[in-house]
Each structure stands twice: as structure tokens, then as C-alpha cells.
Design a protein around this motif. Structure first.
Motif, mmCIF file in Angstrom:
data_model
loop_
_atom_site.group_PDB
_atom_site.id
_atom_site.type_symbol
_atom_site.label_atom_id
_atom_site.label_comp_id
_atom_site.label_asym_id
_atom_site.label_seq_id
_atom_site.Cartn_x
_atom_site.Cartn_y
_atom_site.Cartn_z
ATOM 1 N N ALA A 52 0.851 -1.189 0.000
ATOM 2 C CA ALA A 52 0.000 0.000 0.000
ATOM 3 C C ALA A 52 0.884 1.235 0.000
ATOM 4 O O ALA A 52 1.993 1.222 0.527
ATOM 5 C CB ALA A 52 -0.900 0.004 1.229
ATOM 6 N N PHE A 53 0.352 2.292 -0.601
ATOM 7 C CA PHE A 53 1.062 3.566 -0.621
ATOM 8 C C PHE A 53 0.439 4.499 0.415
ATOM 9 O O PHE A 53 -0.736 4.336 0.756
ATOM 10 C CB PHE A 53 0.985 4.199 -2.010
ATOM 11 N N PRO A 54 1.194 5.481 0.893
ATOM 12 C CA PRO A 54 0.623 6.406 1.883
ATOM 13 C C PRO A 54 -0.704 6.988 1.399
ATOM 14 O O PRO A 54 -0.836 7.374 0.233
ATOM 15 C CB PRO A 54 1.692 7.492 2.011
ATOM 16 N N VAL A 163 4.647 16.212 2.989
ATOM 17 C CA VAL A 163 3.805 17.389 2.879
ATOM 18 C C VAL A 163 2.491 16.992 2.211
ATOM 19 O O VAL A 163 2.453 16.110 1.354
ATOM 20 C CB VAL A 163 4.545 18.494 2.083
ATOM 21 N N TYR A 164 1.411 17.573 2.647
ATOM 22 C CA TYR A 164 0.135 17.310 2.000
ATOM 23 C C TYR A 164 0.208 17.790 0.558
ATOM 24 O O TYR A 164 0.785 18.835 0.263
ATOM 25 C CB TYR A 164 -1.001 18.027 2.727
ATOM 26 N N PRO A 165 -0.396 17.092 -0.352
ATOM 27 C CA PRO A 165 -0.297 17.457 -1.766
ATOM 28 C C PRO A 165 -0.781 18.867 -2.087
ATOM 29 O O PRO A 165 -0.320 19.490 -3.004
ATOM 30 C CB PRO A 165 -1.176 16.420 -2.452
ATOM 31 N N PRO A 197 10.925 5.468 3.849
ATOM 32 C CA PRO A 197 10.118 5.233 2.657
ATOM 33 C C PRO A 197 9.518 3.837 2.574
ATOM 34 O O PRO A 197 8.830 3.525 1.621
ATOM 35 C CB PRO A 197 11.106 5.471 1.523
ATOM 36 N N HIS A 198 9.808 2.991 3.554
ATOM 37 C CA HIS A 198 9.268 1.638 3.487
ATOM 38 C C HIS A 198 9.054 1.125 4.904
ATOM 39 O O HIS A 198 9.875 1.342 5.778
ATOM 40 C CB HIS A 198 10.231 0.708 2.749
ATOM 41 N N ILE A 199 7.956 0.441 5.105
ATOM 42 C CA ILE A 199 7.662 -0.053 6.447
ATOM 43 C C ILE A 199 6.746 -1.262 6.350
ATOM 44 O O ILE A 199 5.892 -1.335 5.462
ATOM 45 C CB ILE A 199 7.007 1.069 7.291
ATOM 46 N N GLU B 37 3.987 -1.151 3.504
ATOM 47 C CA GLU B 37 3.778 0.193 2.985
ATOM 48 C C GLU B 37 5.064 0.725 2.365
ATOM 49 O O GLU B 37 6.144 0.587 2.930
ATOM 50 C CB GLU B 37 3.319 1.138 4.097
ATOM 51 N N THR B 38 4.898 1.311 1.225
ATOM 52 C CA THR B 38 6.059 1.855 0.532
ATOM 53 C C THR B 38 5.609 3.013 -0.339
ATOM 54 O O THR B 38 4.431 3.343 -0.375
ATOM 55 C CB THR B 38 6.757 0.763 -0.304
ATOM 56 N N ILE B 39 6.529 3.642 -1.001
ATOM 57 C CA ILE B 39 6.173 4.715 -1.924
ATOM 58 C C ILE B 39 6.743 4.369 -3.299
ATOM 59 O O ILE B 39 7.835 3.821 -3.402
ATOM 60 C CB ILE B 39 6.704 6.086 -1.449
ATOM 61 N N PRO B 40 5.987 4.665 -4.360
ATOM 62 C CA PRO B 40 6.444 4.291 -5.695
ATOM 63 C C PRO B 40 7.317 5.363 -6.336
ATOM 64 O O PRO B 40 7.763 5.195 -7.460
ATOM 65 C CB PRO B 40 5.138 4.125 -6.467
ATOM 66 N N PRO B 96 6.825 -1.354 -6.823
ATOM 67 C CA PRO B 96 6.874 -2.303 -5.696
ATOM 68 C C PRO B 96 5.761 -3.341 -5.764
ATOM 69 O O PRO B 96 5.652 -4.178 -4.874
ATOM 70 C CB PRO B 96 6.660 -1.371 -4.501
ATOM 71 N N LEU B 97 4.949 -3.264 -6.811
ATOM 72 C CA LEU B 97 3.780 -4.143 -6.896
ATOM 73 C C LEU B 97 4.151 -5.464 -7.560
ATOM 74 O O LEU B 97 5.238 -5.625 -8.103
ATOM 75 C CB LEU B 97 2.666 -3.427 -7.676
ATOM 76 N N MET B 101 3.361 -2.159 -14.091
ATOM 77 C CA MET B 101 2.684 -0.871 -14.231
ATOM 78 C C MET B 101 2.796 -0.463 -15.703
ATOM 79 O O MET B 101 3.905 -0.351 -16.225
ATOM 80 C CB MET B 101 3.372 0.188 -13.368
ATOM 81 N N TRP B 186 -0.950 5.075 -13.532
ATOM 82 C CA TRP B 186 -0.547 3.936 -14.349
ATOM 83 C C TRP B 186 -1.743 3.033 -14.551
ATOM 84 O O TRP B 186 -2.769 3.193 -13.888
ATOM 85 C CB TRP B 186 0.603 3.173 -13.683
ATOM 86 N N SER B 197 -4.109 5.534 -9.753
ATOM 87 C CA SER B 197 -3.414 6.804 -9.571
ATOM 88 C C SER B 197 -2.921 6.934 -8.148
ATOM 89 O O SER B 197 -3.423 6.290 -7.228
ATOM 90 C CB SER B 197 -4.341 7.977 -9.882
ATOM 91 N N TYR B 198 -1.945 7.750 -8.009
ATOM 92 C CA TYR B 198 -1.344 7.929 -6.709
ATOM 93 C C TYR B 198 -0.846 9.356 -6.583
ATOM 94 O O TYR B 198 -0.064 9.826 -7.399
ATOM 95 C CB TYR B 198 -0.173 6.954 -6.532
ATOM 96 N N LEU B 199 -1.346 10.039 -5.606
ATOM 97 C CA LEU B 199 -0.914 11.407 -5.351
ATOM 98 C C LEU B 199 0.107 11.369 -4.230
ATOM 99 O O LEU B 199 -0.220 10.986 -3.110
ATOM 100 C CB LEU B 199 -2.118 12.260 -4.956
ATOM 101 N N TYR B 200 1.272 11.733 -4.545
ATOM 102 C CA TYR B 200 2.386 11.570 -3.621
ATOM 103 C C TYR B 200 2.756 12.913 -3.029
ATOM 104 O O TYR B 200 3.133 13.835 -3.739
ATOM 105 C CB TYR B 200 3.555 10.951 -4.387
ATOM 106 N N GLY B 201 2.569 13.033 -1.756
ATOM 107 C CA GLY B 201 2.703 14.339 -1.136
ATOM 108 C C GLY B 201 4.059 14.731 -0.639
ATOM 109 O O GLY B 201 4.231 15.858 -0.189
#
Lengths: 217, 216
Positions: A52-54, A163-165, A197-199, B37-40, B96-97, B101, B186, B197-201
Motif C-alpha cells: 500500500a502507498f501512503p 507534505v500534503y499534496p 520510505p518503506h515499512i 507500505e512503501t512509496i512508488p 513495488p507491486l 505498471m 498507471w 493513480s497515486y498522489l504523492y505528497g
């Protein structure tokens, strides 16, 4: 003297063997048995939200039901009450950013980011009891309510320092700091995961039967 | 209290003490609840080198009003006001999936006082809406575990007329280089592709701008 010694030994042997013989004059065997069966069954013992992503929302269900053994016990009991408890989850193999407790690795808690519903009813935020961190409670009855759906709603936490988008470039007030994470007006509010960045997140959810109700005709 | 009553009370007490744990331990089931949990995408900044600035100016034709960052500026996030500073911002993507993508697209918006241009990209094509908007990095497909990388050169613009422009940032303070974070989309690998979609803040690329006449 030697004769006396042998006499004493012989007497001792006689006494011991005699006692055994007396103890075994007669015996009665009573078979004491019990057939132990689980009252409830859970459809899985592993529930993984996957990657999952944040801020991503993931949802899923597990099912708790009474067993066939329970329904077949001539309805001496007709209801089962159970409670849910969150417990720390020991790491299996290598995981990212574990919590170390007593030199052992545990997953970072996932429960602050999980809201539970049992058959559509929102469960209160987890609270501490003498038996553990209670996450909810429910009951099953035969034949009217033999299965409950436990619904999980997981909102992946944002990372501290992000930061919030929608944040304006000149305004960094939206930078996420500890304890201001609450993206939905629900029970999913909490502190952050660590700034990495990963957990890996995880907990054991214990479904504990806490009582039975007698069948009333 | 008679002797009989006393014995009865003690027996009742013993029964209660032994029964309570028994009732609480009827039966338990354990469900392992986990998530990874990760970020792409990642975004990091550093100061541009003189060679990179020169390459951007001469080869890419980018109008950066400096030939190099001031000698005394050594930290990317601590820079003087009224001075042209150039950075390299690297956007990294990873999958990471457990599926490919497809049609990965990334958009981002930088601070309005900045200019941006593409220094290099590992795959795909990049559209920039001048002066500071990354309107689309069309990165193509990413297999599970694959990475892609985009390097942008970013600089503080001189705003105003050509003869009398004001070199940004003009006021000391704290600023973010990026405006809204990465917006990444993607398609998944299903037989009928579904747009994800993914909004990365974050994290924000935050800089502190100091007055060169006051601070070192």
C-alpha cells in the motif's frame, strides 16, 4: 549375623511385594472422556493488505461463524459471544523497520490505521483492558445468526515530514508532524509511522470466545 | 457465622477463582493482519555542478542566469537570497507491486519562482510547461521491481523586465521547491486495464533562504 541380615532383607521384600499385591486386589476402570470441539471457526488465519502507498485505502473482510459441532450439540447452548484483541506481532524473518522489544523484532503496529466493523457495526477505537487491547466484540447465535463479517478498513499512514499534496510552496504549515494525522472523520486517526520510505506493519488479531448462552425453549 | 457457613464461603471463593480463568480461555483464534507500505516515487535535490549548468545552457539551450553556484553555497537547502541557484532534482520511480505498471505518467509542479528543464531521463518522454510545471513524464511500462529516473535542472528565475529583473528568491524565509507533490498514474496489468493513480505528497524539498548580508 549373616543369617539375620538375609532374614531382614527377605522380610522387606515380602512386605513390599505384599503391599503391591494388596493394592491390586481389585480394580475398576472408569473411562473419563470429553470430545472437545471449537465453537467458532474463522475463514482465514492470514489477512494481508498487500503493498500500500501512503494515504491509500484498502478494505477487506474475514468471516467468523459457529461450527457444525456447535450447531449439532442439541442446542444446549445457542449463543457464543466473542471479543477481538490486538496483539503485537513477532517478526517472521527479516522485516523493514521492526520494533525491538526484549531483543526480539516485532512489526510496527497496524491497528492505529485500521477501523473495524462487525456485521456493519462500527467498533470503537481499541481500548486497553486487563485482558489486552480490545478491538471489538460480537456474538453469534444458532440458528439465526451463524456468521459475522468482520470488515477491515486500512488507511495507509503518511510518513512524518511529508507534505500534503495541496500545500502551497510558500506555506509549509501543511508539513505533516506527529499527531496531526487524521484524513477522515472516522476512527482512523493516529500518530505516524517512522520517517522512512518503506515499512512493514502488522498485528495479531485474536478472536477470543468469552461466553456461551444457554438455549431457552 | 457457623463453621458450615464459613466452609461454604471458602468453597464458593475457590470455585469463583478457578472458574474465571476457565471462562476467559474458552477458545481463541489468531488472524495475522499485515501490510507492506512503501512509496512508488522519490524526489531528491542537490546543487547542480558547473558542468551540469554549462551542459544545460550550451547543449539544451536553457537560459539559466548563472554559470555556476556561488562558491560559498555548499548546502542545497540553505541558499542566499537574490542569487541564482541551480539544483538537480531527481525523480525516481520504482514498481513495488506484483504486476507490471503500464503507461506510467508523472506530473509535478514546482515553485512559481523557479524554472525547470530536463537534464536527462532513463526512459520515456517528458513534457514541460514553462517555466515550472512538469506536465507529464510518460515513463512507459515498469515491470515489478523496475526503476526509472528523471533528472531535472531547476533554478531560481530572474523575474521582471530583461533590464531590471529581480533575482528570486528576494526575501529570506523558508520555501518549498516543489508545489504539489508527484501525481503518478498507471494502468494495472489486468486483462482489462484499470487506471490507478497515486498522489504523492512528499517529502517536501524545503529550502531556507538567508540574507547574504547578514548570514554567512
Amino acid at each position: 549375623m549373616k543369617k539375620l541380615f538375609f532374614s531382614v532383607i527377605l522380610a522387606l521384600v515380602l512386605i513390599v511385594s505384599g503391599l503391591t499385591a494388596v493394592a491390586a486386589y481389585e480394580g475398576h476402570v472408569v473411562d473419563v472422556k470429553a470430545h472437545v470441539e471449537n465453537a467458532i471457526a474463522v475463514n482465514t488465519n492470514d489477512f494481508d493488505f498487500g503493498t500500500a502507498f501512503p494515504q491509500q485505502l484498502r478494505e477487506g473482510d474475514i468471516y467468523v461463524g459457529v461450527t457444525e459441532s456447535f450447531t449439532a450439540q442439541n442446542l444446549v447452548y445457542s449463543t457464543v459471544t466473542y471479543k477481538l484483541y490486538w496483539e503485537p506481532k513477532p517478526a517472521e524473518g527479516e522485516i523493514c523497520n521492526p520494533v525491538v522489544i526484549d531483543n526480539a523484532d516485532y512489526y510496527q503496529n497496524i491497528y492505529p490505521y485500521v477501523a473495524l466493523k462487525i456485521d456493519g457495526t462500527d467498533q470503537a477505537a481499541p481500548f486497553t483492558t486487563v485482558f489486552g487491547l480490545q478491538a471489538g466484540s460480537g456474538d453469534l447465535s444458532s440458528p439465526d445468526d451463524e456468521c459475522d463479517t468482520i470488515h477491515f478498513k486500512f488507511l495507509a499512514p503518511v510518513f512524518e515530514g511529508f507534505v500534503y499534496p495541496s500545500t502551497d510552496p510558500g506555506d509549509i504549515s501543511g508539513v505533516i508532524s506527529a499527531n496531526n494525522y487524521c484524513l477522515e472523520p472516522e476512527t482512523i486517526c493516529g500518530t505516524y509511522a517512522v520517517m522512512v520510505p518503506h515499512i512493514d506493519l502488522g498485528n495479531n488479531l485474536i478472536i477470543q470466545v468469552t461466553g456461551f448462552g444457554l438455549h431457552v425453549n | 457465622m457457623t463453621k458450615g457457613q464459613l466452609i461454604f464461603a471458602i468453597l464458593a471463593l475457590i470455585l469463583m477463582v478457578t472458574m474465571v480463568p476457565a471462562v476467559l480461555a474458552f477458545e481463541g483464534h489468531t488472524v495475522d493482519v499485515t501490510a507492506q507500505e512503501t512509496i512508488p516515487a522519490t524526489k531528491v535535490a542537490r546543487l547542480a555542478t558547473a558542468d551540469e549548468i554549462s551542459y544545460a545552457k550550451t547543449t539544451l539551450g536553457v537560459d539559466i542566469p548563472t554559470s555556476g553556484n556561488p562558491v560559498g553555497v555548499t548546502q542545497w537547502d540553505y541558499v542566499p537570497s537574490n542569487t541564482c541557484i541551480a539544483w538537480v532534482v531527481t525523480i525516481g520511480l520504482m514498481n513495488p507491486l506484483d504486476y507490471q505498471m503500464n503507461g506510467v505518467t508523472v506530473a509535478d509542479q514546482f515553485n512559481e519562482h523557479l524554472g525547470i528543464a530536463v537534464l536527462d531521463v532513463s526512459q520515456g518522454t517528458v513534457n514541460i510547461t514553462p517555466p515550472y510545471q512538469l506536465s507529464g513524464w510518460y515513463a512507459g511500462n515498469l515491470a515489478p521491481g523496475d526503476n526509472a529516473c528523471l533528472n531535472l535542472i531547476v533554478w531560481t528565475r530572474c523575474e521582471g523586465s530583461e533590464l531590471d529583473c529581480q533575482q528570486q528568491f528576494t526575501t529570506p524565509g523558508v520555501y518549498n521547491l516543489n508545489y504539489s507533490g508527484i501525481n503518478m498514474t498507471w494502468y494495472d496489468g489486468q486483462p482489462v486495464p484499470v487506471l490507478q493513480s497515486y498522489l504523492y505528497g512528499g517529502p517536501p524539498l524545503t529550502i531556507t533562504v538567508y540574507d547574504p548580508l547578514v548570514a554567512p
